[in-house]
Design an enzyme around this catalytic site. Structure first.
Site, PDB file in Angstrom:
ATOM      1  CG  ASN A   8      -8.012 -21.934  33.483  1.00 30.79           C
ATOM      2  OD1 ASN A   8      -7.379 -22.794  32.855  1.00 30.79           O
ATOM      3  ND2 ASN A   8      -9.146 -22.198  34.124  1.00 30.79           N
ATOM      4  CE  LYS A  10     -11.842 -21.865  31.797  1.00 30.47           C
ATOM      5  NZ  LYS A  10     -13.231 -21.744  32.129  1.00 30.47           N
ATOM      6  CG  HIS A  98     -11.348 -24.578  37.074  1.00 37.72           C
ATOM      7  ND1 HIS A  98     -12.499 -24.878  36.392  1.00 37.72           N
ATOM      8  CD2 HIS A  98     -11.072 -23.270  36.825  1.00 37.72           C
ATOM      9  CE1 HIS A  98     -12.902 -23.781  35.739  1.00 37.72           C
ATOM     10  NE2 HIS A  98     -12.050 -22.799  35.982  1.00 37.72           N
ATOM     11  CD  GLU A 100     -14.190 -25.097  33.139  1.00 42.84           C
ATOM     12  OE1 GLU A 100     -13.021 -25.264  32.761  1.00 42.84           O
ATOM     13  OE2 GLU A 100     -14.814 -24.030  32.957  1.00 42.84           O
ATOM     14  CD  GLU A 171     -12.176 -19.376  38.486  1.00 41.06           C
ATOM     15  OE1 GLU A 171     -11.827 -18.607  37.585  1.00 41.06           O
ATOM     16  OE2 GLU A 171     -12.105 -20.616  38.393  1.00 41.06           O
ATOM     17  N   GLY A 177     -17.451 -18.269  32.009  1.00 49.86           N
ATOM     18  CA  GLY A 177     -17.737 -18.395  30.584  1.00 49.86           C
ATOM     19  C   GLY A 177     -19.133 -17.959  30.170  1.00 49.86           C
ATOM     20  CB  SER A 213     -17.634 -13.407  32.904  1.00 52.24           C
ATOM     21  OG  SER A 213     -18.267 -14.569  32.392  1.00 52.24           O
TER      22      SER A 213
END
Ligand code: PGA
Length: 251
Positions: A8, A10, A98, A100, A171, A177, A213
């Site tokens: 991904n 991003k 996702h 985000e 996730e 991250g 991660s």
């Protein structure tokens, strides 16, 4: 079950030239995996999708998008990009939900269910992302939150959903991250729970990926966790050596 290693990207990289270089490097390492047992994929930003899809056209690596419009296939929807458009460029899959997108764009179940429908209408594989926040994790609410997020599938008419084109990515938001991950035991427990939930609710045996991660150091251990059918990789998918090691861990 077949394994999946999906990058991904991003909102990276900044330039088309860098995306092209990444795609070319991927093409080299992507010849090796046996696609019957391992599917590798990457999801560049919309604007780089065409370049990356062209570069990987003859490679077994899938290219996908990070999102699709909840609105129409075409029409007066300024700023949107549709599932039909990304499929036309060669995308095989799209991420949906996702954290985000949920966090920064307020995507709720109503929007997400429409995106899943649109992706399936365009024959895209859907990688539906779910995951609990740190607070929810620390309060022992992870299972409840995940069940609630998965119940988005209840909103969709059975005829509009294609279980053969659905992958779940677990996730934990607090692992994305941050360099933190759940313990291997926790990953196994949650994946077993998700599989059981989907099986009892939908009679479906779907691939469940872990994301958050994942890197070249922990990929091997995660690959050996029961119930982990692959990984969704953010930061480490932008470094070709790390991504290559992660692919090997699932080969
Ligand atoms: P990360 O991101 O690997 O950088 O933690 C994963 C993701 O958000 O899909």
């Amino acid at each position: 079950m077949k394994k999946y290693v999906i990058g991904n990207w991003k909102l990276n990289p900044a330039t088309q030239a860098e995306s092209l270089a990444l795609a070319q490097a991927l093409q080299e390492i992507g010849q090796k995996p046996n696609t019957n047992t391992l599917q590798v994929g990457c999801s560049p930003s919309f604007i780089h999708l065409s370049t990356v899809a062209q570069t990987l056209k003859t490679s077994p690596i899938w290219v996908g998008s990070q999102d699709v419009s909840a609105l129409g296939a075409t029409g007066a929807f300024t700023g949107d990009v549709s599932a039909v458009q990304v499929a036309d460029l060669g995308a095989k899959f799209t991420l949906i939900g996702h954290s985000e997108r949920r966090q920064y764009h307020g995507e709720d179940d109503k929007i997400l269910s429409q995106k899943i429908i649109n992706a399936h209408l365009a024959d895209l594989m859907v990688v539906l992302c779910i995951g609990e926040s740190l607070d929810e994790y620390q309060s022992g609410l992870a299972f409840n939150v995940l069940d609630k997020q998965l119940s988005v599938l209840h909103r969709i008419d059975k005829n509009q959903i294609n279980a053969n084109k659905l992958i779940i990515a677990y996730e934990p938001v607090w692992a994305i991250g941050t360099g933190l991950t759940p313990t291997l035991n926790e990953i196994e427990k949650i994946h077993t729970h998700i599989k059981h939930y989907l099986h009892t609710q939908y009679g479906a045996n779907l691939p469940i990926l872990y994301g958050g991660s994942v890197n070249d150091k922990n990929a091997h251990d995660i690959a050996n966790c029961q119930g982990v059918d692959g990984v969704l990789v953010g930061g480490a998918s932008l470094k070709i050596d790390s991504f290559s090691t992660i692919i090997q861990a699932f080969s």
